[in-house]
Design an enzyme around this catalytic site. Sequence first.
Site, PDB file in Angstrom:
ATOM      1  CG  HIS A  72       5.942   8.418  -4.782  1.00 20.36           C
ATOM      2  ND1 HIS A  72       6.529   7.643  -3.798  1.00 20.36           N
ATOM      3  CD2 HIS A  72       4.906   9.062  -4.179  1.00 20.36           C
ATOM      4  CE1 HIS A  72       5.878   7.809  -2.658  1.00 20.36           C
ATOM      5  NE2 HIS A  72       4.895   8.664  -2.862  1.00 20.36           N
TER       6      HIS A  72
ATOM      7  CG  HIS B 277       5.101   6.949   1.474  1.00 24.50           C
ATOM      8  ND1 HIS B 277       4.038   6.131   1.162  1.00 24.50           N
ATOM      9  CD2 HIS B 277       4.909   8.088   0.754  1.00 24.50           C
ATOM     10  CE1 HIS B 277       3.244   6.734   0.304  1.00 24.50           C
ATOM     11  NE2 HIS B 277       3.755   7.924   0.032  1.00 24.50           N
TER      12      HIS B 277
ATOM     13  CD  GLU C 114       2.305  12.028  -5.553  1.00 20.87           C
ATOM     14  OE1 GLU C 114       2.513  10.890  -6.003  1.00 20.87           O
ATOM     15  OE2 GLU C 114       1.877  12.228  -4.402  1.00 20.87           O
TER      16      GLU C 114
END
Length: 262
Positions: A162, A168, A159
């Site tokens: 991200h 991804h 996370e």
Amino acid sequence: MSKCALSLLILLVASDCSWAEEKDLPVSELLWKANRDVVRREDEPLVIDDIAYDNENERNSDPCVTNGCMWPSSADGNVYVPYTIASHYSSRERSIIERGLQSFKDVSCIRFVERTGQRDFLSIQSDSGCYSYVGRRGYAQTLSLDRQGCLYHSTVQRELLHALGFHHEQCRSDRDQYIQILWENIQPGLEYAFDKIDTLNMDTPYDYSSVMQYERFAFSANNKATMVPIPNTNVELGMSSQMSSNDILRLNRLYKCTSFRP
């Protein structure tokens, strides 16, 4: 020892054993388990898999790092990312989060620092499931690590990646050279998880062991693989429990961590 005390001890031991078994799962499976039955509140963002969006139109947009969503570098060459951790976490849960934050300092110029009034920061809290926006959004941006299923080193790292601007692995622009998507095996309505994006790959190879890579049965409708490596279909896929060397390499290249020394 009283029967009550013995029962409590057995419960605690069983709970710790269950946690130990869970943490050995690959990150993609941990996230799937944590997010599969989540019912989100109306005030939460649009979340697709474990990525948050302001609206539906953002889903297939170009990587935000080309449009100013990177966290800025400082004069000393480091990148300081302010954060807060909600008070509802226990000390043990907080230590898992802090270990994930610290792991970036060990391998890059990224420095997650406790917020002291900065405008833009990560608000780490136990919301509905595990999710993060991609890149810096401005002001407070939620990074959700649900106390029920998200507090593992691998999920924290994913996370945070991200939040630093990474998508991804199976969504990479060059993925068709390395994996085959088996669309017929994907659960109807979940095909978006395999959307190909015009990513910046930082001259790093496709990485089957990236912490950002799904495992081969992700979102399967029939217990058959939804993606397979090519040309060697026997290569392990999405089994990582922490950032790979390529995850670290592309992180350092994106943020130009030229002065970083392990």
